[in-house]
Design a protein around this motif. Sequence first.
Motif, PDB file in Angstrom:
ATOM      1  N   LEU A  23       4.456   9.678 -12.351  1.00 30.60           N
ATOM      2  CA  LEU A  23       4.656   8.589 -13.013  1.00 30.60           C
ATOM      3  C   LEU A  23       4.632   7.258 -12.013  1.00 30.60           C
ATOM      4  CD1 LEU A  23       6.860   9.406 -15.874  1.00 30.60           C
ATOM      5  CD2 LEU A  23       4.436   9.349 -15.967  1.00 30.60           C
ATOM      6  N   VAL A  24       4.247   5.980 -12.315  1.00 32.85           N
ATOM      7  CA  VAL A  24       4.275   5.101 -11.488  1.00 32.85           C
ATOM      8  C   VAL A  24       5.605   4.140 -11.427  1.00 32.85           C
ATOM      9  CG1 VAL A  24       3.223   2.710 -11.308  1.00 32.85           C
ATOM     10  CG2 VAL A  24       1.722   4.391 -11.568  1.00 32.85           C
ATOM     11  N   GLY A  25       6.185   3.923 -10.202  1.00 38.47           N
ATOM     12  CA  GLY A  25       7.467   3.369 -10.143  1.00 38.47           C
ATOM     13  C   GLY A  25       7.112   1.979 -10.036  1.00 38.47           C
ATOM     14  N   ASP A  26       8.354   1.203 -10.054  1.00 35.21           N
ATOM     15  CA  ASP A  26       8.480  -0.176  -9.858  1.00 35.21           C
ATOM     16  C   ASP A  26       7.671  -0.458  -8.492  1.00 35.21           C
ATOM     17  OD1 ASP A  26       9.165  -2.634  -8.930  1.00 35.21           O
ATOM     18  OD2 ASP A  26      11.067  -2.638  -9.931  1.00 35.21           O
ATOM     19  N   PRO A  27       6.984  -1.306  -8.126  1.00 35.79           N
ATOM     20  CA  PRO A  27       6.273  -1.592  -6.939  1.00 35.79           C
ATOM     21  C   PRO A  27       7.322  -1.504  -5.755  1.00 35.79           C
ATOM     22  CG  PRO A  27       5.148  -2.860  -8.374  1.00 35.79           C
ATOM     23  CD  PRO A  27       6.173  -2.279  -9.166  1.00 35.79           C
ATOM     24  N   GLY A  28       8.376  -2.323  -6.043  1.00 37.98           N
ATOM     25  CA  GLY A  28       9.356  -2.612  -4.923  1.00 37.98           C
ATOM     26  C   GLY A  28       8.610  -3.009  -3.622  1.00 37.98           C
ATOM     27  N   GLN A  29       7.666  -4.132  -3.544  1.00 35.00           N
ATOM     28  CA  GLN A  29       6.839  -4.569  -2.558  1.00 35.00           C
ATOM     29  C   GLN A  29       7.778  -5.201  -1.624  1.00 35.00           C
ATOM     30  OE1 GLN A  29       2.936  -5.875  -3.552  1.00 35.00           O
ATOM     31  NE2 GLN A  29       3.399  -7.769  -2.092  1.00 35.00           N
ATOM     32  N   LEU A  30       7.423  -4.758  -0.254  1.00 33.17           N
ATOM     33  CA  LEU A  30       8.333  -5.594   0.684  1.00 33.17           C
ATOM     34  C   LEU A  30       7.459  -6.711   1.264  1.00 33.17           C
ATOM     35  CD1 LEU A  30       9.093  -2.156   2.888  1.00 33.17           C
ATOM     36  CD2 LEU A  30      10.488  -3.471   0.980  1.00 33.17           C
ATOM     37  N   ASP A  31       8.097  -7.272   2.049  1.00 40.35           N
ATOM     38  CA  ASP A  31       7.440  -8.415   2.662  1.00 40.35           C
ATOM     39  C   ASP A  31       6.322  -7.971   3.910  1.00 40.35           C
ATOM     40  OD1 ASP A  31       6.855 -11.221   2.882  1.00 40.35           O
ATOM     41  OD2 ASP A  31       8.186 -11.463   4.595  1.00 40.35           O
ATOM     42  N   CYS A  32       5.979  -6.599   4.040  1.00 36.78           N
ATOM     43  CA  CYS A  32       4.987  -6.106   4.665  1.00 36.78           C
ATOM     44  C   CYS A  32       3.841  -5.383   3.815  1.00 36.78           C
ATOM     45  CB  CYS A  32       5.608  -5.378   5.968  1.00 36.78           C
ATOM     46  SG  CYS A  32       6.615  -4.031   5.307  1.00 36.78           S
ATOM     47  N   PRO A  33       3.274  -6.030   3.056  1.00 38.39           N
ATOM     48  CA  PRO A  33       2.309  -5.067   2.249  1.00 38.39           C
ATOM     49  C   PRO A  33       1.343  -4.698   2.820  1.00 38.39           C
ATOM     50  CG  PRO A  33       2.051  -7.598   2.019  1.00 38.39           C
ATOM     51  CD  PRO A  33       3.110  -7.383   2.942  1.00 38.39           C
ATOM     52  N   TRP A  34       1.133  -4.757   3.936  1.00 39.19           N
ATOM     53  CA  TRP A  34       0.020  -3.976   4.451  1.00 39.19           C
ATOM     54  C   TRP A  34       0.359  -2.657   4.937  1.00 39.19           C
ATOM     55  CZ3 TRP A  34       1.902  -8.722   6.512  1.00 39.19           C
ATOM     56  CH2 TRP A  34       2.959  -8.389   7.097  1.00 39.19           C
ATOM     57  N   CYS A  35       1.639  -2.165   4.821  1.00 40.28           N
ATOM     58  CA  CYS A  35       2.156  -1.032   5.143  1.00 40.28           C
ATOM     59  C   CYS A  35       1.619   0.103   4.069  1.00 40.28           C
ATOM     60  CB  CYS A  35       3.678  -0.956   5.410  1.00 40.28           C
ATOM     61  SG  CYS A  35       4.827  -1.331   3.884  1.00 40.28           S
ATOM     62  N   GLY A  36       1.571  -0.535   3.050  1.00 41.03           N
ATOM     63  CA  GLY A  36       0.994   0.451   1.872  1.00 41.03           C
ATOM     64  C   GLY A  36       1.699  -0.045   0.680  1.00 41.03           C
ATOM     65  N   CYS A  37       2.919  -0.572   0.931  1.00 42.32           N
ATOM     66  CA  CYS A  37       3.764  -1.051  -0.395  1.00 42.32           C
ATOM     67  C   CYS A  37       3.107  -2.168  -1.279  1.00 42.32           C
ATOM     68  CB  CYS A  37       5.103  -1.857   0.033  1.00 42.32           C
ATOM     69  SG  CYS A  37       5.211  -3.152   0.987  1.00 42.32           S
ATOM     70  N   GLY A  38       2.061  -2.732  -0.703  1.00 41.37           N
ATOM     71  CA  GLY A  38       1.138  -3.805  -1.260  1.00 41.37           C
ATOM     72  C   GLY A  38      -0.200  -3.308  -1.821  1.00 41.37           C
ATOM     73  N   TRP A  39      -0.384  -2.289  -1.780  1.00 43.02           N
ATOM     74  CA  TRP A  39      -1.752  -1.584  -2.274  1.00 43.02           C
ATOM     75  C   TRP A  39      -1.825   0.005  -2.661  1.00 43.02           C
ATOM     76  CZ3 TRP A  39      -4.495   1.953   0.664  1.00 43.02           C
ATOM     77  CH2 TRP A  39      -4.287   1.976   1.986  1.00 43.02           C
ATOM     78  N   LEU A  40      -0.452   0.456  -2.739  1.00 39.83           N
ATOM     79  CA  LEU A  40      -0.311   1.872  -3.235  1.00 39.83           C
ATOM     80  C   LEU A  40       0.712   1.940  -4.327  1.00 39.83           C
ATOM     81  CD1 LEU A  40      -0.514   3.739  -0.047  1.00 39.83           C
ATOM     82  CD2 LEU A  40      -2.443   3.699  -1.634  1.00 39.83           C
ATOM     83  N   PHE A  41       0.476   2.802  -5.266  1.00 40.96           N
ATOM     84  CA  PHE A  41       1.432   3.297  -6.013  1.00 40.96           C
ATOM     85  C   PHE A  41       2.484   4.026  -5.637  1.00 40.96           C
ATOM     86  CE2 PHE A  41      -2.488   2.830  -9.320  1.00 40.96           C
ATOM     87  CZ  PHE A  41      -1.677   1.759  -9.928  1.00 40.96           C
ATOM     88  N   SER A  42       3.796   4.033  -6.157  1.00 40.76           N
ATOM     89  CA  SER A  42       4.725   5.077  -5.762  1.00 40.76           C
ATOM     90  C   SER A  42       5.187   5.823  -6.974  1.00 40.76           C
ATOM     91  CB  SER A  42       5.705   4.410  -5.092  1.00 40.76           C
ATOM     92  OG  SER A  42       6.663   3.593  -5.900  1.00 40.76           O
TER      93      SER A  42
END
Length: 162
Positions: A23-42
């Motif tokens: 199941l998709v978790g809260d994005p928890g996007q960091l200030d470095c979205p290029w690492c994957g946190c800005g374009w992948l589900f967790s």
Amino acid sequence: MSILYLVKKNDELISHCKCEESLVGDPGQLDCPWCGCGWLFSCTKCRKAFTFAEAKEIDKTWEELAREDLLGYSGKEPELEDINSWIDCMQNMVSHIEAGKTYIYLDGCFIPADEENFEFEGWKSKHNFYKTPQVIALKDKDIIDEVLSNPQYWEENIIQEQ
């Protein structure tokens, strides 16, 4: 009671999660979205990334989802305030999803994978695409290095605070 929510659809492009139910978790996007946190589900359980999710009815409550995700993130039982905050955030993020449709995650938004000719301001940057970059990447992986994982792309399109 069932709710409409996002569930891992497949292992296409990037999929590190191998959980039976992802199941998709809260994005928890960091200030470095290029690492994957800005374009992948967790995943709520293992916290590992995947690219595509499908909107499906699931037999869980919002509280169960929140507790599972927050526990997976921190390893400790979440406070009621954190659960309520998570529910508010995620209910807002999934408010537009439609059963059976495939979605991608991009900069704070769940976007239909088949979306075309769209622009928006995300949490970090402004975006303008003719197709979702994750779908483009299925045929042309260069977009991962040129856009999704490229710090320069994200910084050049940053939303300036006023």
